[in-house]
Design a protein around this motif. Structure first.
Motif, PDB file in Angstrom:
ATOM      1  N   GLU A  59       0.829  -1.205   0.000  1.00  0.00           N
ATOM      2  CA  GLU A  59       0.000   0.000   0.000  1.00  0.00           C
ATOM      3  C   GLU A  59       0.860   1.250   0.000  1.00  0.00           C
ATOM      4  OE1 GLU A  59      -3.352   1.166  -0.925  1.00  0.00           O
ATOM      5  OE2 GLU A  59      -3.604  -0.725   0.142  1.00  0.00           O
ATOM      6  N   ALA A  60       1.973   1.198   0.726  1.00  0.00           N
ATOM      7  CA  ALA A  60       2.875   2.352   0.787  1.00  0.00           C
ATOM      8  C   ALA A  60       3.396   2.709  -0.601  1.00  0.00           C
ATOM      9  CB  ALA A  60       4.039   2.051   1.727  1.00  0.00           C
ATOM     10  N   ILE A  61       3.731   1.687  -1.382  1.00  0.00           N
ATOM     11  CA  ILE A  61       4.240   1.927  -2.733  1.00  0.00           C
ATOM     12  C   ILE A  61       3.100   2.285  -3.679  1.00  0.00           C
ATOM     13  CG2 ILE A  61       5.604   0.986  -4.632  1.00  0.00           C
ATOM     14  CD1 ILE A  61       6.476  -1.246  -2.696  1.00  0.00           C
ATOM     15  N   TYR A  62       2.057   1.466  -3.637  1.00  0.00           N
ATOM     16  CA  TYR A  62       0.996   1.554  -4.640  1.00  0.00           C
ATOM     17  C   TYR A  62       0.333   2.930  -4.660  1.00  0.00           C
ATOM     18  CZ  TYR A  62      -3.072   0.245  -7.417  1.00  0.00           C
ATOM     19  OH  TYR A  62      -4.029   0.189  -8.394  1.00  0.00           O
ATOM     20  N   GLU A  63      -0.016   3.437  -3.491  1.00  0.00           N
ATOM     21  CA  GLU A  63      -0.721   4.720  -3.431  1.00  0.00           C
ATOM     22  C   GLU A  63       0.120   5.850  -4.018  1.00  0.00           C
ATOM     23  OE1 GLU A  63      -2.177   5.681   0.436  1.00  0.00           O
ATOM     24  OE2 GLU A  63      -3.913   4.350   0.250  1.00  0.00           O
ATOM     25  N   ASP A  64       1.396   5.881  -3.659  1.00  0.00           N
ATOM     26  CA  ASP A  64       2.265   6.959  -4.143  1.00  0.00           C
ATOM     27  C   ASP A  64       2.449   6.888  -5.659  1.00  0.00           C
ATOM     28  OD1 ASP A  64       2.558   7.884  -1.588  1.00  0.00           O
ATOM     29  OD2 ASP A  64       4.544   7.032  -1.267  1.00  0.00           O
ATOM     30  N   ILE A  65       2.749   5.694  -6.169  1.00  0.00           N
ATOM     31  CA  ILE A  65       2.990   5.544  -7.606  1.00  0.00           C
ATOM     32  C   ILE A  65       1.708   5.773  -8.398  1.00  0.00           C
ATOM     33  CG2 ILE A  65       3.757   3.971  -9.423  1.00  0.00           C
ATOM     34  CD1 ILE A  65       5.957   4.956  -7.524  1.00  0.00           C
ATOM     35  N   GLU A  66       0.590   5.298  -7.864  1.00  0.00           N
ATOM     36  CA  GLU A  66      -0.694   5.490  -8.547  1.00  0.00           C
ATOM     37  C   GLU A  66      -1.001   6.975  -8.704  1.00  0.00           C
ATOM     38  OE1 GLU A  66      -4.130   3.949 -10.478  1.00  0.00           O
ATOM     39  OE2 GLU A  66      -2.206   3.070  -9.893  1.00  0.00           O
ATOM     40  N   ALA A  67      -0.738   7.747  -7.656  1.00  0.00           N
ATOM     41  CA  ALA A  67      -0.985   9.191  -7.714  1.00  0.00           C
ATOM     42  C   ALA A  67      -0.134   9.842  -8.800  1.00  0.00           C
ATOM     43  CB  ALA A  67      -0.687   9.829  -6.357  1.00  0.00           C
ATOM     44  N   ILE A  68       1.114   9.409  -8.922  1.00  0.00           N
ATOM     45  CA  ILE A  68       2.010   9.959  -9.944  1.00  0.00           C
ATOM     46  C   ILE A  68       1.513   9.603 -11.343  1.00  0.00           C
ATOM     47  CG2 ILE A  68       4.328   9.793 -10.943  1.00  0.00           C
ATOM     48  CD1 ILE A  68       5.373   9.405  -8.075  1.00  0.00           C
ATOM     49  N   LEU A  69       1.144   8.343 -11.542  1.00  0.00           N
ATOM     50  CA  LEU A  69       0.718   7.890 -12.864  1.00  0.00           C
ATOM     51  C   LEU A  69      -0.585   8.552 -13.303  1.00  0.00           C
ATOM     52  CD1 LEU A  69       1.496   4.053 -12.656  1.00  0.00           C
ATOM     53  CD2 LEU A  69       2.815   5.829 -13.825  1.00  0.00           C
ATOM     54  N   GLN A  70      -1.453   8.849 -12.352  1.00  0.00           N
ATOM     55  CA  GLN A  70      -2.752   9.413 -12.697  1.00  0.00           C
ATOM     56  C   GLN A  70      -2.696  10.913 -12.985  1.00  0.00           C
ATOM     57  OE1 GLN A  70      -5.395   7.636 -13.397  1.00  0.00           O
ATOM     58  NE2 GLN A  70      -4.282   5.769 -12.847  1.00  0.00           N
ATOM     59  N   ARG A  71      -1.695  11.606 -12.430  1.00  0.00           N
ATOM     60  CA  ARG A  71      -1.690  13.061 -12.597  1.00  0.00           C
ATOM     61  C   ARG A  71      -0.662  13.568 -13.608  1.00  0.00           C
ATOM     62  NH1 ARG A  71       0.689  13.141  -7.127  1.00  0.00           N
ATOM     63  NH2 ARG A  71       2.916  13.574  -7.296  1.00  0.00           N
ATOM     64  N   HIS A  72       0.101  12.641 -14.221  1.00  0.00           N
ATOM     65  CA  HIS A  72       1.138  13.114 -15.141  1.00  0.00           C
ATOM     66  C   HIS A  72       0.512  13.746 -16.383  1.00  0.00           C
ATOM     67  CE1 HIS A  72       0.460   9.312 -17.398  1.00  0.00           C
ATOM     68  NE2 HIS A  72       0.874  10.030 -18.422  1.00  0.00           N
ATOM     69  N   SER A  73       1.164  14.770 -16.889  1.00  0.00           N
ATOM     70  CA  SER A  73       0.703  15.473 -18.086  1.00  0.00           C
ATOM     71  C   SER A  73       1.901  15.683 -19.003  1.00  0.00           C
ATOM     72  CB  SER A  73       0.096  16.823 -17.692  1.00  0.00           C
ATOM     73  OG  SER A  73      -0.318  17.538 -18.831  1.00  0.00           O
ATOM     74  N   LEU A  74       1.787  15.200 -20.239  1.00  0.00           N
ATOM     75  CA  LEU A  74       2.901  15.287 -21.177  1.00  0.00           C
ATOM     76  C   LEU A  74       2.713  16.472 -22.118  1.00  0.00           C
ATOM     77  CD1 LEU A  74       3.271  11.492 -22.050  1.00  0.00           C
ATOM     78  CD2 LEU A  74       4.242  12.784 -20.147  1.00  0.00           C
ATOM     79  N   PRO A  75       3.800  17.169 -22.444  1.00  0.00           N
ATOM     80  CA  PRO A  75       3.714  18.358 -23.306  1.00  0.00           C
ATOM     81  C   PRO A  75       3.343  17.996 -24.744  1.00  0.00           C
ATOM     82  CG  PRO A  75       6.009  17.799 -22.880  1.00  0.00           C
ATOM     83  CD  PRO A  75       5.183  16.896 -22.009  1.00  0.00           C
ATOM     84  N   GLU A  76       2.196  18.458 -25.200  1.00  0.00           N
ATOM     85  CA  GLU A  76       1.752  18.166 -26.563  1.00  0.00           C
ATOM     86  C   GLU A  76       2.624  18.903 -27.579  1.00  0.00           C
ATOM     87  OE1 GLU A  76      -2.371  18.837 -27.199  1.00  0.00           O
ATOM     88  OE2 GLU A  76      -3.012  17.732 -25.418  1.00  0.00           O
ATOM     89  N   GLY A  77       2.926  18.219 -28.675  1.00  0.00           N
ATOM     90  CA  GLY A  77       3.699  18.835 -29.743  1.00  0.00           C
ATOM     91  C   GLY A  77       5.195  18.844 -29.522  1.00  0.00           C
ATOM     92  N   ALA A  78       5.641  18.421 -28.338  1.00  0.00           N
ATOM     93  CA  ALA A  78       7.080  18.389 -28.056  1.00  0.00           C
ATOM     94  C   ALA A  78       7.697  17.150 -28.699  1.00  0.00           C
ATOM     95  CB  ALA A  78       7.315  18.375 -26.550  1.00  0.00           C
ATOM     96  N   PRO A  79       9.015  17.136 -28.918  1.00  0.00           N
ATOM     97  CA  PRO A  79       9.676  15.946 -29.465  1.00  0.00           C
ATOM     98  C   PRO A  79       9.446  14.729 -28.577  1.00  0.00           C
ATOM     99  CG  PRO A  79      11.146  17.840 -29.543  1.00  0.00           C
ATOM    100  CD  PRO A  79       9.954  18.259 -28.732  1.00  0.00           C
ATOM    101  N   LEU A  80       9.568  13.558 -29.165  1.00  0.00           N
ATOM    102  CA  LEU A  80       9.301  12.313 -28.446  1.00  0.00           C
ATOM    103  C   LEU A  80      10.168  12.173 -27.200  1.00  0.00           C
ATOM    104  CD1 LEU A  80       7.888   9.548 -28.302  1.00  0.00           C
ATOM    105  CD2 LEU A  80       9.731   8.636 -29.744  1.00  0.00           C
ATOM    106  N   ASP A  81      11.451  12.512 -27.298  1.00  0.00           N
ATOM    107  CA  ASP A  81      12.323  12.339 -26.133  1.00  0.00           C
ATOM    108  C   ASP A  81      11.901  13.243 -24.981  1.00  0.00           C
ATOM    109  OD1 ASP A  81      13.417  14.548 -27.787  1.00  0.00           O
ATOM    110  OD2 ASP A  81      14.924  14.660 -26.205  1.00  0.00           O
ATOM    111  N   VAL A  82      11.366  14.424 -25.300  1.00  0.00           N
ATOM    112  CA  VAL A  82      10.888  15.332 -24.256  1.00  0.00           C
ATOM    113  C   VAL A  82       9.636  14.758 -23.597  1.00  0.00           C
ATOM    114  CG1 VAL A  82       9.935  17.625 -23.779  1.00  0.00           C
ATOM    115  CG2 VAL A  82      11.869  17.373 -25.351  1.00  0.00           C
ATOM    116  N   ARG A  83       8.712  14.262 -24.415  1.00  0.00           N
ATOM    117  CA  ARG A  83       7.462  13.720 -23.871  1.00  0.00           C
ATOM    118  C   ARG A  83       7.722  12.512 -22.975  1.00  0.00           C
ATOM    119  NH1 ARG A  83       6.006  14.096 -29.235  1.00  0.00           N
ATOM    120  NH2 ARG A  83       5.432  11.895 -29.427  1.00  0.00           N
TER     121      ARG A  83
END
Length: 201
Positions: A59-83
Protein backbone atom coordinates in the motif's frame (compact mmCIF):
# COMPACT_ATOMS: atom_id res chain seq x y z
CA UNK A 1 -18.75 10.69 9.08
CA UNK A 2 -16.50 11.48 12.06
CA UNK A 3 -15.73 7.76 12.56
CA UNK A 4 -14.85 7.35 8.88
CA UNK A 5 -12.57 10.38 9.03
CA UNK A 6 -10.89 9.02 12.15
CA UNK A 7 -10.29 5.65 10.47
CA UNK A 8 -8.76 7.41 7.46
CA UNK A 9 -6.45 9.42 9.71
CA UNK A 10 -5.44 6.29 11.62
CA UNK A 11 -4.72 4.46 8.39
CA UNK A 12 -2.53 7.30 7.15
CA UNK A 13 -0.69 7.44 10.49
CA UNK A 14 0.04 3.71 10.21
CA UNK A 15 1.27 4.07 6.62
CA UNK A 16 3.46 7.02 7.57
CA UNK A 17 4.97 5.07 10.48
CA UNK A 18 5.56 2.04 8.26
CA UNK A 19 7.34 4.15 5.62
CA UNK A 20 9.62 5.64 8.27
CA UNK A 21 10.51 2.24 9.69
CA UNK A 22 11.01 0.61 6.29
CA UNK A 23 13.46 3.41 5.47
CA UNK A 24 15.26 3.06 8.81
CA UNK A 25 15.30 -0.71 9.32
CA UNK A 26 14.45 -2.26 5.96
CA UNK A 27 11.57 -4.63 5.27
CA UNK A 28 12.90 -7.57 7.26
CA UNK A 29 13.85 -5.41 10.24
CA UNK A 30 10.42 -3.81 10.54
CA UNK A 31 7.74 -5.46 12.68
CA UNK A 32 4.02 -4.83 12.97
CA UNK A 33 4.53 -4.08 16.65
CA UNK A 34 7.14 -1.42 15.86
CA UNK A 35 4.77 0.16 13.33
CA UNK A 36 1.99 0.21 15.93
CA UNK A 37 4.24 1.86 18.53
CA UNK A 38 5.46 4.49 16.04
CA UNK A 39 1.88 5.23 14.92
CA UNK A 40 0.60 5.36 18.50
CA UNK A 41 -1.96 2.57 18.05
CA UNK A 42 -2.32 -1.06 19.07
CA UNK A 43 -1.14 -3.97 16.93
CA UNK A 44 -4.77 -5.02 16.53
CA UNK A 45 -5.53 -1.65 14.94
CA UNK A 46 -2.68 -2.10 12.47
CA UNK A 47 -3.95 -5.58 11.58
CA UNK A 48 -7.46 -4.20 11.15
CA UNK A 49 -6.22 -1.91 8.37
CA UNK A 50 -3.41 -4.10 7.02
CA UNK A 51 -3.54 -7.90 7.49
CA UNK A 52 0.23 -8.37 7.11
CA UNK A 53 3.53 -6.58 6.52
CA UNK A 54 3.42 -7.19 2.76
CA UNK A 55 0.10 -5.33 2.61
CA UNK A 56 1.67 -2.42 4.48
CA UNK A 57 4.59 -2.22 2.08
CA UNK A 58 2.39 -2.77 -0.96
CA UNK A 59 0.00 0.00 0.00
CA UNK A 60 2.88 2.35 0.79
CA UNK A 61 4.24 1.93 -2.73
CA UNK A 62 1.00 1.55 -4.64
CA UNK A 63 -0.72 4.72 -3.43
CA UNK A 64 2.26 6.96 -4.14
CA UNK A 65 2.99 5.54 -7.61
CA UNK A 66 -0.69 5.49 -8.55
CA UNK A 67 -0.98 9.19 -7.71
CA UNK A 68 2.01 9.96 -9.94
CA UNK A 69 0.72 7.89 -12.86
CA UNK A 70 -2.75 9.41 -12.70
CA UNK A 71 -1.69 13.06 -12.60
CA UNK A 72 1.14 13.11 -15.14
CA UNK A 73 0.70 15.47 -18.09
CA UNK A 74 2.90 15.29 -21.18
CA UNK A 75 3.71 18.36 -23.31
CA UNK A 76 1.75 18.17 -26.56
CA UNK A 77 3.70 18.83 -29.74
CA UNK A 78 7.08 18.39 -28.06
CA UNK A 79 9.68 15.95 -29.46
CA UNK A 80 9.30 12.31 -28.45
CA UNK A 81 12.32 12.34 -26.13
CA UNK A 82 10.89 15.33 -24.26
CA UNK A 83 7.46 13.72 -23.87
CA UNK A 84 8.86 10.42 -22.62
CA UNK A 85 11.32 12.29 -20.42
CA UNK A 86 8.38 14.00 -18.73
CA UNK A 87 6.72 10.61 -18.28
CA UNK A 88 9.61 9.28 -16.17
CA UNK A 89 10.63 12.56 -14.49
CA UNK A 90 8.08 12.48 -11.60
CA UNK A 91 9.02 8.88 -10.84
CA UNK A 92 12.75 9.66 -10.71
CA UNK A 93 11.96 12.69 -8.52
CA UNK A 94 9.81 10.60 -6.18
CA UNK A 95 12.61 8.08 -5.63
CA UNK A 96 15.18 10.86 -5.17
CA UNK A 97 13.11 12.63 -2.48
CA UNK A 98 13.21 9.58 -0.22
CA UNK A 99 16.10 7.36 -1.34
CA UNK A 100 16.28 5.20 1.81
CA UNK A 101 12.61 4.24 1.60
CA UNK A 102 12.75 3.91 -2.18
CA UNK A 103 15.60 1.39 -1.97
CA UNK A 104 13.35 -0.84 0.14
CA UNK A 105 10.29 -0.26 -2.02
CA UNK A 106 12.06 -1.03 -5.30
CA UNK A 107 13.89 -4.06 -3.94
CA UNK A 108 10.78 -5.68 -2.48
CA UNK A 109 8.25 -4.66 -5.14
CA UNK A 110 10.20 -6.24 -8.00
CA UNK A 111 9.63 -9.69 -6.50
CA UNK A 112 6.09 -9.30 -5.17
CA UNK A 113 3.58 -12.00 -6.04
CA UNK A 114 -0.09 -12.69 -5.39
CA UNK A 115 -2.54 -9.81 -5.06
CA UNK A 116 0.13 -7.13 -4.80
CA UNK A 117 2.10 -8.57 -7.68
CA UNK A 118 -1.03 -8.32 -9.83
CA UNK A 119 -1.71 -4.74 -8.74
CA UNK A 120 1.83 -3.67 -9.58
CA UNK A 121 1.56 -5.43 -12.93
CA UNK A 122 -1.50 -3.27 -13.63
CA UNK A 123 0.47 -0.14 -12.77
CA UNK A 124 3.24 -1.29 -15.07
CA UNK A 125 0.69 -1.74 -17.85
CA UNK A 126 -0.54 1.82 -17.26
CA UNK A 127 3.04 3.09 -17.48
CA UNK A 128 3.93 1.14 -20.63
CA UNK A 129 0.53 2.00 -22.11
CA UNK A 130 1.46 5.68 -21.89
CA UNK A 131 4.76 4.88 -23.59
CA UNK A 132 2.97 2.98 -26.34
CA UNK A 133 0.60 5.87 -27.09
CA UNK A 134 3.50 8.28 -27.43
CA UNK A 135 5.52 5.91 -29.62
CA UNK A 136 2.57 5.24 -31.94
CA UNK A 137 1.90 8.97 -32.19
CA UNK A 138 5.58 9.49 -33.07
CA UNK A 139 5.33 6.87 -35.81
CA UNK A 140 2.21 8.55 -37.12
CA UNK A 141 3.96 11.91 -37.54
CA UNK A 142 7.17 10.44 -38.96
CA UNK A 143 9.30 11.10 -35.90
CA UNK A 144 9.83 7.38 -35.35
CA UNK A 145 10.46 4.80 -38.07
CA UNK A 146 7.02 3.22 -38.74
CA UNK A 147 8.70 -0.12 -39.38
CA UNK A 148 10.26 -0.23 -35.92
CA UNK A 149 8.41 -2.70 -33.62
CA UNK A 150 6.94 -0.61 -30.81
CA UNK A 151 6.78 -3.56 -28.40
CA UNK A 152 10.54 -4.10 -28.74
CA UNK A 153 11.26 -0.44 -28.11
CA UNK A 154 9.01 -0.43 -25.03
CA UNK A 155 10.94 -3.41 -23.63
CA UNK A 156 14.25 -1.62 -24.22
CA UNK A 157 13.04 1.65 -22.67
CA UNK A 158 11.51 -0.12 -19.68
CA UNK A 159 14.70 -2.08 -19.03
CA UNK A 160 16.76 1.11 -19.25
CA UNK A 161 14.34 2.98 -16.97
CA UNK A 162 14.63 0.25 -14.30
CA UNK A 163 18.43 0.24 -14.67
CA UNK A 164 18.51 4.02 -14.17
CA UNK A 165 16.27 3.79 -11.08
CA UNK A 166 18.58 1.20 -9.54
CA UNK A 167 21.71 3.14 -10.48
CA UNK A 168 20.24 6.33 -9.02
CA UNK A 169 19.30 4.65 -5.74
CA UNK A 170 22.76 3.12 -5.40
CA UNK A 171 24.31 6.59 -5.46
CA UNK A 172 24.68 8.74 -2.35
CA UNK A 173 22.45 11.46 -3.77
CA UNK A 174 20.22 10.54 -6.74
CA UNK A 175 20.08 13.22 -9.46
CA UNK A 176 16.71 12.91 -11.23
CA UNK A 177 17.53 15.58 -13.83
CA UNK A 178 20.60 13.62 -14.95
CA UNK A 179 18.59 10.38 -15.09
CA UNK A 180 15.93 12.05 -17.23
CA UNK A 181 18.63 13.41 -19.55
CA UNK A 182 20.11 9.95 -20.03
CA UNK A 183 16.69 8.40 -20.62
CA UNK A 184 15.92 11.05 -23.24
CA UNK A 185 19.24 10.34 -24.92
CA UNK A 186 18.27 6.70 -25.45
CA UNK A 187 14.88 7.73 -26.86
CA UNK A 188 16.50 10.20 -29.26
CA UNK A 189 18.72 7.44 -30.68
CA UNK A 190 15.59 5.81 -32.11
CA UNK A 191 13.95 8.90 -33.57
CA UNK A 192 14.40 9.95 -37.19
CA UNK A 193 15.01 13.71 -37.12
CA UNK A 194 11.85 15.08 -35.58
CA UNK A 195 8.18 15.37 -36.55
CA UNK A 196 7.55 15.93 -40.25
CA UNK A 197 5.91 19.26 -39.50
CA UNK A 198 9.25 20.51 -38.13
CA UNK A 199 11.42 19.43 -41.05
CA UNK A 200 13.07 22.24 -42.89
CA UNK A 201 12.31 24.78 -40.18
Amino acid sequence: MKRKQQMTQTRQAILSAAKQLFAEKGFEGTTIRAVAVRAGVGTGTVNLHFPDKISLLGEAIYEDIEAILQRHSLPEGAPLDVRLGELVRPLFEYYARQPALSRVLVKESLMMRGQWGQRFDQQLQTFTGSMKRELLAAQGCGELDPGYPVSTLIEALLAYYIALVIEGLRSEKPEPAELVKRFRRLVSLHTVVGPKDNKGK
